[in-house]
Design a protein around this motif. Structure first.
Motif, short mmCIF file in Angstrom:
data_model
loop_
_atom_site.label_atom_id
_atom_site.label_comp_id
_atom_site.label_asym_id
_atom_site.label_seq_id
_atom_site.Cartn_x
_atom_site.Cartn_y
_atom_site.Cartn_z
N TYR A 119 0.84 -1.20 0.00
CA TYR A 119 0.00 0.00 0.00
C TYR A 119 0.88 1.26 0.00
N ASP A 120 1.89 1.27 0.85
CA ASP A 120 2.80 2.43 0.90
C ASP A 120 3.54 2.61 -0.41
N SER A 121 3.99 1.52 -1.01
CA SER A 121 4.71 1.61 -2.29
C SER A 121 3.79 2.12 -3.39
N ALA A 122 2.52 1.68 -3.41
CA ALA A 122 1.58 2.13 -4.43
C ALA A 122 1.32 3.62 -4.31
N VAL A 123 1.22 4.13 -3.06
CA VAL A 123 0.98 5.56 -2.86
C VAL A 123 2.17 6.37 -3.36
N LEU A 124 3.41 5.89 -3.09
CA LEU A 124 4.61 6.59 -3.56
C LEU A 124 4.68 6.61 -5.08
N LEU A 125 4.37 5.48 -5.73
CA LEU A 125 4.38 5.43 -7.19
C LEU A 125 3.32 6.35 -7.79
N TYR A 126 2.15 6.42 -7.14
CA TYR A 126 1.08 7.31 -7.60
C TYR A 126 1.52 8.77 -7.53
N LYS A 127 2.25 9.10 -6.45
CA LYS A 127 2.75 10.46 -6.30
C LYS A 127 3.82 10.78 -7.34
N ASP A 128 4.53 9.73 -7.80
CA ASP A 128 5.57 9.93 -8.82
C ASP A 128 4.98 10.03 -10.23
N GLY A 129 3.65 9.87 -10.36
CA GLY A 129 3.01 10.04 -11.67
C GLY A 129 2.60 8.75 -12.35
N VAL A 130 2.79 7.62 -11.70
CA VAL A 130 2.38 6.34 -12.30
C VAL A 130 0.85 6.23 -12.24
N ARG A 131 0.24 5.90 -13.38
CA ARG A 131 -1.23 5.81 -13.43
C ARG A 131 -1.72 4.45 -13.99
N ARG A 132 -0.79 3.55 -14.21
CA ARG A 132 -1.17 2.23 -14.71
C ARG A 132 -0.58 1.17 -13.79
N PHE A 133 -1.49 0.30 -13.26
CA PHE A 133 -1.07 -0.66 -12.25
C PHE A 133 -1.65 -2.04 -12.58
N PHE A 134 -0.85 -3.06 -12.27
CA PHE A 134 -1.31 -4.44 -12.19
C PHE A 134 -1.25 -4.84 -10.72
N ILE A 135 -2.32 -5.40 -10.19
CA ILE A 135 -2.33 -5.89 -8.81
C ILE A 135 -2.60 -7.38 -8.85
N ILE A 136 -1.61 -8.18 -8.41
CA ILE A 136 -1.71 -9.64 -8.48
C ILE A 136 -2.07 -10.16 -7.09
#
Length: 308
Positions: free
Chosen positions: A84-101
């Motif tokens: 969850y913390d890593s996803a929030v950091l990536l979102y803040k860095d501008g990442v808008r495409r995610f795969f969640i396994i």
């Protein structure tokens, strides 16, 4: 949805505790559709010592970046919290495409966090046991293992040849059987025709008999005795027959003369018939002159005699 992924980054959040290694390998193949792009795999592979060799081979693949998350605490949901913390950091860095396994429904919280501000496009990868809540939290859901499409069975040349030969053999047998049945069918048709003609003749004969019976019934039955009497009457003596005819003719002429002289003599009854002919003649003339019937005239005369 169409993506312009020329310089984008795709993040893969891998729940190593609830998804097998094969599911990650499957997801990496699906992520290639966004290339050329940077693909970041975020997980804690150090907690799976049995798969270290496979992880080493995987990390040598070109085009993938691997990040190992740091768990802030040990426990049941420690990996969920780290991802969850890593996803929030990536979102803040501008990442808008995610795969969640994962198939864990707790990851709905991560999907909600990635859509708080600018909306992200999230693709979930899980088994058929994934809940509807988890599936609905994603923009797209890929089921693992994927269903294999049913391929049409291609007939080999040899098999097609055998089928053709079988069909030809069946057709030849049917034709041979038809030829054998032709004489039998002809004999059957002849017997049926003869039976029909026989039945028709029988029916015609029966109808003629029925029509003849009523005509015979109309003839009166005469007994032997009546026949004999008629025969006896047919042979009278000639002289007796002529005498009887003359006598009947004379009686008829006498009766006709009496009727001409006294046409209404029979009307009043036996009383007038007993009177002499002269008196009867006078009564008739008076009846005609007075214009009354014989009964009225006799009644009048009787009444007059009684009065005098």
């Amino acid at each position: 949805m169409t993506f312009d992924s020329s310089n984008d980054t795709v993040a893969i959040l891998y729940d190593i505790e609830n998804a097998p290694f094969e599911m990650l390998d499957y997801t990496l193949g699906k992520a290639r559709r966004f290339q050329p792009c940077r693909i970041i795999v975020v997980t804690d592979w150090e907690k799976c010592p049995t798969d270290q060799k496979r992880w080493e081979r995987l990390r040598r693949r070109p085009g993938f970046t691997f990040r190992s998350v740091t768990r802030t605490y040990l426990g049941k949901n420690s990996l969920d919290s780290a991802l969850y913390d890593s996803a929030v950091l990536l979102y803040k860095d501008g990442v808008r495409r995610f795969f969640i396994i994962t198939t864990d429904s707790d990851f709905v919280r991560i999907a909600e966090a990635l859509n708080k501000g600018e909306k992200s496009y999230i693709i979930g990868v899980g088994t058929r046991q994934a809940s509807e809540t988890l599936r609905n939290a994603y923009d797209e859901f890929l089921c693992y293992p994927p269903e294999k499409p049913v391929k049409p069975v291609k007939k080999t040349a040899r098999k097609a040849k055998n089928e053709k030969a079988e069909k030809e053999e069946i057709a030849a047998k049917a034709e041979h059987q038809t030829q054998e049945e032709k004489p039998q069918e002809k004999a059957k048709r002849s017997s049926r025709k003869a039976a029909a003609e026989k039945a028709e003749a029988k029916e015609t004969k029966k109808s003629a008999k029925v029509e003849k019976a009523p005509a015979e019934e109309k003839k009166p039955r005469v007994s032997n005795k009546a026949t004999q009497d008629e025969k006896g009457r047919e042979k009278p003596k000639t002289k007796g027959k002529e005498a009887a005819a003359k006598k009947a003719h004379g009686l008829q002429e006498q009766k006709t003369a009496e009727q001409a002289t006294a046409p209404a003599a029979a009307e009043p009854g036996t009383l007038v018939l007993r009177l002499p002919r002269t008196l009867q003649h006078e009564l008739v003339q008076r009846m005609q002159s007075e214009g009354v019937s014989m009964d009225e005239l006799v009644t009048y005369l009787l009444m007059r005699g009684m009065m005098h």
